[in-house]
Scaffold this active site. Sequence first.
Site, PDB file in Angstrom:
ATOM      1  N   HIS A  50      21.886  16.528  36.529  1.00 37.96           N
ATOM      2  CA  HIS A  50      21.624  17.970  36.493  1.00 37.96           C
ATOM      3  C   HIS A  50      20.666  18.327  37.632  1.00 37.96           C
ATOM      4  O   HIS A  50      19.972  17.470  38.162  1.00 37.96           O
ATOM      5  CB  HIS A  50      21.057  18.374  35.131  1.00 37.96           C
ATOM      6  N   ASP A  76      30.851  20.378  29.945  1.00 39.97           N
ATOM      7  CA  ASP A  76      29.395  20.550  29.993  1.00 39.97           C
ATOM      8  C   ASP A  76      29.002  21.928  30.521  1.00 39.97           C
ATOM      9  O   ASP A  76      27.987  22.498  30.113  1.00 39.97           O
ATOM     10  CB  ASP A  76      28.800  19.460  30.896  1.00 39.97           C
ATOM     11  N   HIS A  86      25.626  11.000  35.789  1.00 42.18           N
ATOM     12  CA  HIS A  86      25.807  12.412  35.434  1.00 42.18           C
ATOM     13  C   HIS A  86      24.462  13.088  35.663  1.00 42.18           C
ATOM     14  O   HIS A  86      23.488  12.765  35.002  1.00 42.18           O
ATOM     15  CB  HIS A  86      26.236  12.477  33.962  1.00 42.18           C
ATOM     16  N   CYS A 132      20.588  25.645  30.760  1.00 36.53           N
ATOM     17  CA  CYS A 132      19.773  26.248  29.729  1.00 36.53           C
ATOM     18  C   CYS A 132      19.755  27.764  29.848  1.00 36.53           C
ATOM     19  O   CYS A 132      19.367  28.308  30.885  1.00 36.53           O
ATOM     20  CB  CYS A 132      18.368  25.721  29.961  1.00 36.53           C
TER      21      CYS A 132
END
Lengths: 314, 314
Positions: free
Chosen positions: A209, A11, A207, A240
């Site tokens: 962010h 990732d 998971h 991003c």
Amino acid sequence: MITISEVGPRDGVQSLDFIVDIEVKKRWITAEAAAGVPEIEVGSFVNYKRLPQMQDTTALVKHALTLPGLAVAVLVPNLRGAQAAVEARAHKLSIPVSASETHSLRNVNRSHAQMIDEVAAIRALVDDLPTEARPSIEVGIATAFGCTIEGHVPQSTVTDLAERLMEAGADEVGLSDTTGYADPKMIRDRVRAVQTAIGARHITGVHLHNTRGLGLANALAALECGITTLDASLGGLGGCPFAPGASGNIVTEDLVYMLEAMGHSTGIDLPSLIAARKDLAEALTAARSDAPVYGFLADAGLPLHYTPPERAAQ
Amino acid sequence: MITISEVGPRDGVQSLDFIVDIEVKKRWITAEAAAGVPEIEVGSFVNYKRLPQMQDTTALVKHALTLPGLAVAVLVPNLRGAQAAVEARAHKLSIPVSASETHSLRNVNRSHAQMIDEVAAIRALVDDLPTEARPSIEVGIATAFGCTIEGHVPQSTVTDLAERLMEAGADEVGLSDTTGYADPKMIRDRVRAVQTAIGARHITGVHLHNTRGLGLANALAALECGITTLDASLGGLGGCPFAPGASGNIVTEDLVYMLEAMGHSTGIDLPSLIAARKDLAEALTAARSDAPVYGFLADAGLPLHYTPPERAAQ
């Protein structure tokens, strides 16, 4: 005992705009395994034309399998990817199924129904293997807390999907905050709802962010619900390109510090992890000076007189 | 209802290596008050030769008192500062008393015993005023979770100090993680211990830094213990010049987002707060391009379709 699953080599790097050399990835994986990280997602078996960053996945699985005690995970979006993963002898298949159907179609070009069929086909593939060769099948429900395309994702969509994925043959379902939309209340509500729907032993991981800075608060909320596996990325890699430093995964070293300081055992040696992070940051910034490596502990250092606490018998 | 106390104009600017113009500070305070921030620590009455950044405190108190509904707080390290604050008609005096005596001596040149005498003298000063003119007296126990000079600070030091400070006449005692050493377990343990020692109604606030990335997780832990006032700094200003971006206070806008998303009311309008943050960041980076403004929400933006939730009746 809390299990840290390092997802940086998958990732973390897939949104970088430069290819990370396989030797850098090998050193990274080796160093984290040596620091005691028990599980690493080393890559994904996807269409390499779409994601050239992932074309070394077979070689990385091979390398990771030489590291003693390490659980080697790979992302597979479909049956073909699962076949490659089985051939490479990965220990764990991680299948992304997006709660937002719009996101699912854009991400893997498949609807919910098609992804559920895919999971069933992967189950059949795995069940045909000798018992000792079977990888575990974990489905990560992506956009489980909201979607940048659809906005709000109803909780019932997530629980329904979790049930159908278990019926299709998943060993486990995890919840992914792909978009950084989760808050601690939402984490508690949705983790508990899925625990009720499929049984707590079938949802052990999340998971997260850190897109809006809430990553570790969300991790804390997940822990309080009984979650025992947390994905994270060394140096908070990921996210991003148009919001540098702001959208990566939760930072492995900051997370491990929080857990160990609280008395949770992770099996990870923090100074070794920080050293691994330093090497990785140097290698990435040598390739690209603005590589999105971030995090707090590595800058601030461990507290004075810090010792691995084990102050609680957890 | 959770009370956000903005401490940027005091804690946020005092470690900057350039003087923030008073007009910038006034616009900042005005904009945050207009966004609904209920309390702002506008400066401190200290020795201006040591902290020239704070020499406009009298003028800022005067300005802040014109803003409707705003509680105006100031830091005072001693009786002389309290006299100045009383004269300026501040609503709230915040007195830093460090749990680490070494830090106390370096920070305000006074031992524990001397600081307790100082608090008693301030109590007498305030009690001599007409009832309606009396500011509240809040003592912030600095280095309550550890000290960069002494290392570990025993919990009993903190609870003993809290008791003695209440006896000396504090209205309230708060816990400050001056050094960013706290973790969520430590927050719970120490907040509960102080609640037991002095009564929960006498400890309503904590002051957190994000030095090791745990700031919002610590805030969440504090909320769970019944804490209802949280200090924070717009753009995460504050902290240590030698660890840029790594040592500021918890970020006001990220904190407000977390609370509102969870259904806690803060009375603050997030888009207005983000606009205030943008103006401040522009003013500071115009003065110094590497001004340590950070945070996540302002970069990432609010989630798609975000509406102030009020989804829980809290």
